[in-house]
Design an enzyme around this catalytic site. Structure first.
Site, PDB file in Angstrom:
ATOM      1  N   ASP A  40      -9.102  -3.832  10.271  1.00 41.63           N
ATOM      2  CA  ASP A  40      -8.770  -5.076   9.546  1.00 41.63           C
ATOM      3  C   ASP A  40      -7.887  -6.002  10.375  1.00 41.63           C
ATOM      4  O   ASP A  40      -8.171  -7.179  10.511  1.00 41.63           O
ATOM      5  CB  ASP A  40      -8.200  -4.805   8.145  1.00 41.63           C
ATOM      6  CG  ASP A  40      -6.908  -3.995   8.096  1.00 41.63           C
ATOM      7  OD1 ASP A  40      -6.473  -3.458   9.148  1.00 41.63           O
ATOM      8  OD2 ASP A  40      -6.323  -3.891   6.991  1.00 41.63           O
ATOM      9  N   SER A  71      10.032   0.586 -14.049  1.00 39.98           N
ATOM     10  CA  SER A  71       8.921   1.497 -13.768  1.00 39.98           C
ATOM     11  C   SER A  71       9.263   2.865 -14.317  1.00 39.98           C
ATOM     12  O   SER A  71      10.429   3.293 -14.254  1.00 39.98           O
ATOM     13  CB  SER A  71       8.710   1.574 -12.255  1.00 39.98           C
ATOM     14  OG  SER A  71       8.029   2.766 -11.924  1.00 39.98           O
ATOM     15  N   GLY A 125      -1.931   7.614   1.000  1.00 41.70           N
ATOM     16  CA  GLY A 125      -2.856   6.753   1.723  1.00 41.70           C
ATOM     17  C   GLY A 125      -3.896   6.114   0.819  1.00 41.70           C
ATOM     18  O   GLY A 125      -4.948   5.681   1.289  1.00 41.70           O
ATOM     19  N   SER A 127      -3.073   3.603  -1.276  1.00 40.51           N
ATOM     20  CA  SER A 127      -2.573   2.248  -1.508  1.00 40.51           C
ATOM     21  C   SER A 127      -2.015   2.001  -2.903  1.00 40.51           C
ATOM     22  O   SER A 127      -2.418   1.068  -3.607  1.00 40.51           O
ATOM     23  CB  SER A 127      -3.667   1.232  -1.200  1.00 40.51           C
ATOM     24  OG  SER A 127      -3.089   0.183  -0.499  1.00 40.51           O
ATOM     25  N   SER A 128      -1.054   2.829  -3.255  1.00 42.38           N
ATOM     26  CA  SER A 128      -0.335   2.571  -4.496  1.00 42.38           C
ATOM     27  C   SER A 128       0.386   1.224  -4.407  1.00 42.38           C
ATOM     28  O   SER A 128       0.567   0.551  -5.424  1.00 42.38           O
ATOM     29  CB  SER A 128       0.659   3.693  -4.784  1.00 42.38           C
ATOM     30  OG  SER A 128       1.541   3.851  -3.694  1.00 42.38           O
ATOM     31  N   GLU A 161       3.585  -8.396   1.372  1.00 45.07           N
ATOM     32  CA  GLU A 161       3.858  -7.100   2.017  1.00 45.07           C
ATOM     33  C   GLU A 161       4.341  -7.298   3.463  1.00 45.07           C
ATOM     34  O   GLU A 161       5.282  -6.659   3.912  1.00 45.07           O
ATOM     35  CB  GLU A 161       2.596  -6.231   1.979  1.00 45.07           C
ATOM     36  CG  GLU A 161       2.850  -4.830   2.457  1.00 45.07           C
ATOM     37  CD  GLU A 161       1.994  -3.783   1.765  1.00 45.07           C
ATOM     38  OE1 GLU A 161       1.334  -4.083   0.755  1.00 45.07           O
ATOM     39  OE2 GLU A 161       2.002  -2.639   2.254  1.00 45.07           O
ATOM     40  N   ASP A 173      -6.188  -3.326   2.052  1.00 47.16           N
ATOM     41  CA  ASP A 173      -5.789  -2.741   0.767  1.00 47.16           C
ATOM     42  C   ASP A 173      -5.787  -3.774  -0.357  1.00 47.16           C
ATOM     43  O   ASP A 173      -6.282  -3.521  -1.455  1.00 47.16           O
ATOM     44  CB  ASP A 173      -4.384  -2.122   0.887  1.00 47.16           C
ATOM     45  CG  ASP A 173      -4.293  -1.158   2.050  1.00 47.16           C
ATOM     46  OD1 ASP A 173      -5.345  -0.672   2.496  1.00 47.16           O
ATOM     47  OD2 ASP A 173      -3.178  -0.897   2.525  1.00 47.16           O
TER      48      ASP A 173
HETATM   49  C1  GLA Z   1      -3.234   0.857   5.940  1.00 48.08           C
HETATM   50  C2  GLA Z   1      -3.032  -0.653   6.012  1.00 48.08           C
HETATM   51  C3  GLA Z   1      -4.372  -1.383   6.076  1.00 48.08           C
HETATM   52  C4  GLA Z   1      -5.290  -0.809   7.137  1.00 48.08           C
HETATM   53  C5  GLA Z   1      -5.340   0.706   7.030  1.00 48.08           C
HETATM   54  C6  GLA Z   1      -6.112   1.330   8.148  1.00 48.08           C
HETATM   55  O1  GLA Z   1      -3.817   1.189   4.717  1.00 48.08           O
HETATM   56  O2  GLA Z   1      -2.299  -1.099   4.901  1.00 48.08           O
HETATM   57  O3  GLA Z   1      -4.164  -2.778   6.271  1.00 48.08           O
HETATM   58  O4  GLA Z   1      -4.897  -1.226   8.418  1.00 48.08           O
HETATM   59  O5  GLA Z   1      -4.055   1.296   7.009  1.00 48.08           O
HETATM   60  O6  GLA Z   1      -7.449   1.011   8.084  1.00 48.08           O
END
Ligand code: GLA
Length: 383
Positions: A40, A71, A125, A127-128, A161, A173
Site C-alpha cells: 500500500d 470504552s 494484525g 486492524s482493531s 493515524e 486498513d
Molecule cells: C499494516 C498497515 C497497513 C499495511 C499493512 C501491511 O496493517 O497499517 O497500512 O501496510 O500493515 O500490508
C-alpha cells in the site's frame, strides 16, 4: 458474543454512562488482507476483505467543541476539546485524531458522547485501530450531516493515524474497514484509490478462509514497519521512480542490478512480485477459479518470510501445518511480526486443519493458536 449482544451492551453502557439513550449505533469491521502486503505505501495493489468482528460505537450529541469517549476496555473515559496532534495519547488518540482530521479538512464536527466496545482482537494484525477509526468517523459524519463521500474517507482516517497518532501506516486498513462489502474482496489501487469489488463468496464453492491467530506476542512492530517502509522509499529514490509500484515485473532483474544492498534488493523483490500476485489473484477470482489462488497465497508467504523478513516462527509453523493438512494455500496477513495466518481450505477440513496447527504448536511449546472461519463482511455503517 453475538453481534446483537454487543449492540445491546454498548447501548446499555452508553445509557448508564451518560444518563440518556444514544442517538444511534455505528460499527466498523476489522479486516484481513487476502494478499498484497506492504504494497500500500508503495502505491501498489491490495485485496482485503472485512471481518465479521466489529467495533460498535454508541453515539449521542454533546455541546459544540466537546467530545467524550468511553470504552469497555478502559476504566477511564477521556474528554477533550479541539486538540492538535499528540495532545490526546493512548487509545483515545484514534478518536481525537478522527475529530482533528475532520476539522483540519474544514468540517464542522459535531460535539459527541461516545461509548465503544469491540470484538476485533487487539494486537492480532486484524486492524482493531481501523475498526475504531471507521466506526467513529462514520458516526460523526452521519451525526453532523457532513458531506464527505465514501471514497475520501479512508485517506482522512489514515491522516488521523499518520499525523495525530504518529503511526506511519499505509491506506490498506482504513480502506478495508470503510469500503468493503459483504461477500466481496476489495481490490484497491493504492495510487489512484480506484476500487473494484471482487466476488468472494467462498461458501458457494465449498471453501472457507480459516483465520489462524498465532497469539504470538507482537514485537518490534513499529520500528520494523518503519524500517521496511524506509528501505522501500530509499530503493524507489535510487531507482529513480516515484514508488516501487513503478518497477514492472519484467524490469525487476534490471532494477535489482542497480542496487548494491542485498537487503534492499530483497525488499524490492517482495514488493514487485507481490503486486503481480495481487493482480493474478484478482484475475483468478474474477474467472471463478478460486482454488487456484492457493499457490499465490503460499508464494506471498514465502516472499514475506524470505525477502521482506516480517514473519515469526509461530506464523511460519502455522502456514506449514495448514498446508500439510490440505490447505490450498496459506499466508500471514497484515503488517507482520506476529498476528494471523489465512488458510484457504475446503470448508469441511476446518476442524482437521485447526487440529493440525494446534498439534504443530504443541511441539515447540508455543501458546495455543485460535482459529475461526472468516466470512467477507460489510464495511462501516450505521446499525
Ligand atoms: C499494516 C498497515 C497497513 C499495511 C499493512 C501491511 O496493517 O497499517 O497500512 O501496510 O500493515 O500490508
Amino acid at each position: 458474543m453475538s453481534g446483537s449482544d454487543l449492540r445491546n451492551e454498548v447501548r446499555e453502557s452508553f445509557t448508564a454512562l451518560y444518563g440518556h439513550a444514544p442517538e444511534s449505533l455505528w460499527s466498523g469491521p476489522g479486516r484481513a488482507n487476502l494478499i498484497g502486503e506492504h504494497t500500500d505505501y508503495n502505491e501498489g495493489f491490495v485485496l482485503p476483505f472485512a471481518l465479521p468482528q466489529r467495533t460498535v460505537a454508541a453515539v449521542g450529541p454533546a455541546p459544540a467543541g466537546e467530545w467524550t469517549v468511553c470504552s469497555t476496555f478502559e476504566s477511564e473515559c477521556v474528554s477533550f476539546g479541539a486538540t492538535e496532534p499528540g495532545e490526546v495519547t493512548g487509545w483515545a488518540a484514534y478518536v481525537a485524531g478522527i475529530v482533528w482530521a475532520l476539522r483540519d479538512a474544514g468540517f464542522d464536527v459535531p460535539g459527541a458522547r461516545i461509548a465503544l466496545d469491540s470484538e476485533v482482537p487487539v494486537g492480532s494484525g486484524l486492524s482493531s485501530s481501523a475498526a475504531l477509526e471507521s466506526s467513529v468517523l462514520t458516526a460523526l459524519i452521519d451525526l453532523g450531516g457532513l458531506d464527505l463521500p465514501l471514497e475520501r474517507r479512508p485517506a482522512l482516517a489514515q491522516r488521523a493515524e499518520n499525523v495525530y497518532v504518529g503511526a506511519p501506516t499505509g491506506i490498506l486498513d482504513q480502506s478495508a474497514s470503510i469500503r468493503c462489502q459483504a461477500g466481496r474482496a476489495l481490490f484497491l489501487d493504492c495510487r489512484s484509490y480506484e476500487i473494484k469489488q471482487i466476488p468472494f463468496d467462498l461458501a458457494a464453492e465449498g471453501l472457507a478462509i480459516l483465520v489462524i491467530n498465532s497469539n504470538a506476542p507482537h514485537q518490534h512492530v513499529d520500528g520494523e514497519y518503519g524500517a521496511r517502509r524506509k528501505s522501500c522509499e530509499d530503493a524507489a529514490r535510487l531507482l529513480g521512480v516515484p514508488a516501487l509500484r513503478d518497477v514492472p515485473l519484467d524490469g525487476l532483474a534490471a532494477a535489482l542490478e542497480k542496487l548494491d544492498d542485498d537487503v534492499m534488493r530483497r525488499r524490492v523483490r517482495h514488493i514487485v512480485t507481490e503486486d503481480q500476485r495481487v493482480l493474478d489473484t484478482v484475475a483468478l477470482l474474477e474467472a471463478g477459479r478460486v482454488r487456484e489462488i492457493g499457490p499465490l497465497l503460499t508464494a506471498s508467504h514465502a516472499s514475506m518470510r524470505d525477502d521482506f523478513e516480517i514473519t515469526v516462527p509461530q506464523i511460519d509453523v502455522a502456514v506449514s501445518a495448514a498446508l500439510e493438512a490440505g490447505a490450498y494455500g496459506a499466508r500471514m496477513t497484515g503488517g507482520g511480526f506476529g498476528g494471523c495466518v489465512l488458510a484457504l481450505i475446503d470448508v469441511d477440513r476446518a476442524e482437521a486443519v485447526t487440529a493440525a496447527v494446534a498439534d504443530a504448536y504443541g511441539k515447540p511449546g508455543f501458546a495455543a493458536p485460535t482459529c475461526w472461519i472468516a466470512v467477507a463482511s460489510a464495511g462501516a455503517t450505521r446499525l
